[in-house]
Scaffold this motif. Structure first.
Motif, PDB file in Angstrom:
ATOM      1  N   ALA A   1      -0.373  12.846  -5.599  1.00 18.15           N
ATOM      2  CA  ALA A   1      -1.833  12.945  -5.524  1.00 18.15           C
ATOM      3  C   ALA A   1      -2.481  11.595  -5.243  1.00 18.15           C
ATOM      4  O   ALA A   1      -3.641  11.525  -4.847  1.00 18.15           O
ATOM      5  N   GLY A   2      -1.729  10.519  -5.435  1.00 16.36           N
ATOM      6  CA  GLY A   2      -2.272   9.182  -5.193  1.00 16.36           C
ATOM      7  C   GLY A   2      -1.166   8.162  -5.315  1.00 16.36           C
ATOM      8  O   GLY A   2      -0.025   8.501  -5.645  1.00 16.36           O
ATOM      9  N   GLY A   3      -1.501   6.902  -5.069  1.00 18.46           N
ATOM     10  CA  GLY A   3      -0.481   5.858  -5.060  1.00 18.46           C
ATOM     11  C   GLY A   3      -0.071   5.338  -6.430  1.00 18.46           C
ATOM     12  O   GLY A   3       0.893   4.587  -6.543  1.00 18.46           O
ATOM     13  N   GLU A   4      -0.784   5.760  -7.491  1.00 20.86           N
ATOM     14  CA  GLU A   4      -0.548   5.157  -8.815  1.00 20.86           C
ATOM     15  C   GLU A   4       0.890   5.314  -9.298  1.00 20.86           C
ATOM     16  O   GLU A   4       1.519   4.349  -9.757  1.00 20.86           O
TER      17      GLU A   4
ATOM     18  N   SER B   1       6.585   4.181   1.304  1.00 17.66           N
ATOM     19  CA  SER B   1       6.697   5.513   0.690  1.00 17.66           C
ATOM     20  C   SER B   1       7.853   5.526  -0.285  1.00 17.66           C
ATOM     21  O   SER B   1       8.910   4.961  -0.002  1.00 17.66           O
ATOM     22  N   ILE B   2       7.679   6.155  -1.434  1.00 16.05           N
ATOM     23  CA  ILE B   2       8.797   6.232  -2.384  1.00 16.05           C
ATOM     24  C   ILE B   2       9.629   7.488  -2.179  1.00 16.05           C
ATOM     25  O   ILE B   2      10.609   7.710  -2.894  1.00 16.05           O
ATOM     26  N   GLY B   3       9.308   8.326  -1.213  1.00 13.37           N
ATOM     27  CA  GLY B   3      10.139   9.496  -0.969  1.00 13.37           C
ATOM     28  C   GLY B   3       9.402  10.533  -0.153  1.00 13.37           C
ATOM     29  O   GLY B   3       8.179  10.457   0.014  1.00 13.37           O
ATOM     30  N   ASP B   4      10.151  11.493   0.335  1.00 12.44           N
ATOM     31  CA  ASP B   4       9.581  12.506   1.227  1.00 12.44           C
ATOM     32  C   ASP B   4       8.958  13.655   0.446  1.00 12.44           C
ATOM     33  O   ASP B   4       9.475  14.783   0.444  1.00 12.44           O
TER      34      ASP B   4
ATOM     35  N   VAL C   1       0.857  -1.181   0.000  1.00 15.18           N
ATOM     36  CA  VAL C   1       0.000   0.000   0.000  1.00 15.18           C
ATOM     37  C   VAL C   1       0.896   1.235   0.000  1.00 15.18           C
ATOM     38  O   VAL C   1       1.517   1.547   1.019  1.00 15.18           O
ATOM     39  N   PRO C   2       1.018   1.923  -1.147  1.00 16.85           N
ATOM     40  CA  PRO C   2       1.870   3.114  -1.167  1.00 16.85           C
ATOM     41  C   PRO C   2       1.207   4.269  -0.424  1.00 16.85           C
ATOM     42  O   PRO C   2       0.017   4.531  -0.607  1.00 16.85           O
ATOM     43  N   THR C   3       1.977   4.916   0.418  1.00 18.65           N
ATOM     44  CA  THR C   3       1.493   6.071   1.174  1.00 18.65           C
ATOM     45  C   THR C   3       2.692   6.880   1.639  1.00 18.65           C
ATOM     46  O   THR C   3       3.737   6.295   1.972  1.00 18.65           O
ATOM     47  N   PRO C   4       2.555   8.204   1.680  1.00 18.79           N
ATOM     48  CA  PRO C   4       3.695   9.006   2.154  1.00 18.79           C
ATOM     49  C   PRO C   4       4.027   8.715   3.613  1.00 18.79           C
ATOM     50  O   PRO C   4       5.121   9.038   4.079  1.00 18.79           O
TER      51      PRO C   4
HETATM   52  N1  ADE Z   1       1.153   8.473  -2.177  1.00 18.45           N
HETATM   53  C1  ADE Z   1       1.266   9.809  -2.109  1.00 18.45           C
HETATM   54  N2  ADE Z   1       2.525  10.177  -1.910  1.00 18.45           N
HETATM   55  C2  ADE Z   1       3.262   9.036  -1.858  1.00 18.45           C
HETATM   56  C3  ADE Z   1       4.632   8.749  -1.664  1.00 18.45           C
HETATM   57  N3  ADE Z   1       5.538   9.708  -1.481  1.00 18.45           N
HETATM   58  N4  ADE Z   1       5.009   7.466  -1.657  1.00 18.45           N
HETATM   59  C4  ADE Z   1       4.117   6.478  -1.817  1.00 18.45           C
HETATM   60  N5  ADE Z   1       2.816   6.695  -2.004  1.00 18.45           N
HETATM   61  C5  ADE Z   1       2.381   7.957  -2.026  1.00 18.45           C
END
Ligand code: ADE
Length: 245
Positions: free
Chosen positions: A141-144, A134-137, A84-87
């Motif tokens: 707008a979404g995980g796509e 998270s792919i970075g700091d 689940v991608p998320t910041p």
């Molecule tokens: N969704 C929104 N920002 C993201 C991030 N930096 N990494 C992964 N998922 C994200």
């Protein structure tokens, strides 16, 4: 390897048909399926979001469509690794990419808006491993797009996908590689272009000198751009000299 992606924007994943990954897909080395979350929203407007409990800005993704989607894509008792991608996730690194490349089945759940109702992740965790990454700091707008990044980083590690095993083990952050150095500059023909010459050492045929030059370039670049990585490397006398010159 099997990959499933659940999203409200399936069109985002058209690039997965292009380039080496597209070829791997057509060969059947990567079995990839993109699902529209709205297929599991049953009201007239195929609603997938609602206002947050406790108030605040934005919308939250409703649990019911997600619950049904995950039950359908990963029917119990089967188990995939759910990403689940998320910041607010743990950092996605080359090490995690390598771990994922060894999995038989990955499922990606793309959140939009302020995120997915937290109970969806709790519920999924009862029957499969779930990683919030998270792919970075920075905030997308979404995980796509994060999923595109992760899928590309993972699939290029699969045997036969990149077509050149050496370029993988040579990566700056390849696990098992003792060093964590940024790669230096590279050159190809012609030897002179717009008055700029390729560094002479690269045309010398002196392999030891070329290796030393490349390492010095990598050390210099790393010290300048990512100084925190220098400590992850075992440096000898010549390396230290290169860094102080
Ligand atoms: N969704 C929104 N920002 C993201 C991030 N930096 N990494 C992964 N998922 C994200």
């Amino acid at each position: 390897m099997r990959l499933d992606i659940v999203t409200i924007f399936p069109e985002y994943f058209a690039p997965l048909d292009v380039s080496l990954l597209g070829k791997a897909r057509r060969r059947g080395d990567v079995d990839m399926h993109v699902h529209d979350l709205r297929d599991w929203a049953h009201d007239r407007h195929r609603t997938v979001d609602d206002t947050p409990y406790g108030g605040g800005p934005g919308m939250v993704m409703k649990p019911e469509p997600w619950g049904e989607a995950l039950d359908t894509v990963v029917p119990p008792p089967s188990r995939a690794r759910l990403v689940v991608p998320t910041p607010s996730g743990r950092p996605f690194t080359q090490e995690l990419a390598t771990e994922y490349a060894a999995e038989p089945w990955l499922v990606f759940a793309c959140g939009r808006y302020e995120g997915i109702d937290a109970r969806v992740i709790e519920d999924a965790r009862e029957r499969m491993p779930v990683d919030e990454v998270s792919i970075g700091d920075y905030v997308l707008a979404g995980g796509e797009v994060a999923v595109l990044v992760i899928v590309e980083a993972v699939t290029r590690l699969l045997p036969g996908v990149l077509g050149n095993a050496e370029s993988v083990s040579d990566d700056s952050f390849a696990p098992g590689r003792m060093e964590a150095l940024l790669e230096g500059p590279v050159y190809t023909k012609p030897a002179t272009w717009r008055g700029r010459d390729v560094p002479e050492v690269l045309m010398s045929g002196n392999h030891a000198a070329i290796a030393r030059w490349r390492r010095d370039q990598a050390l210099g670049r790393t010290a300048e751009r990512r100084p925190e990585l220098i400590a992850r490397n075992r440096l000898d006398e010549a390396d230290r000299r290169a860094l102080t010159e």
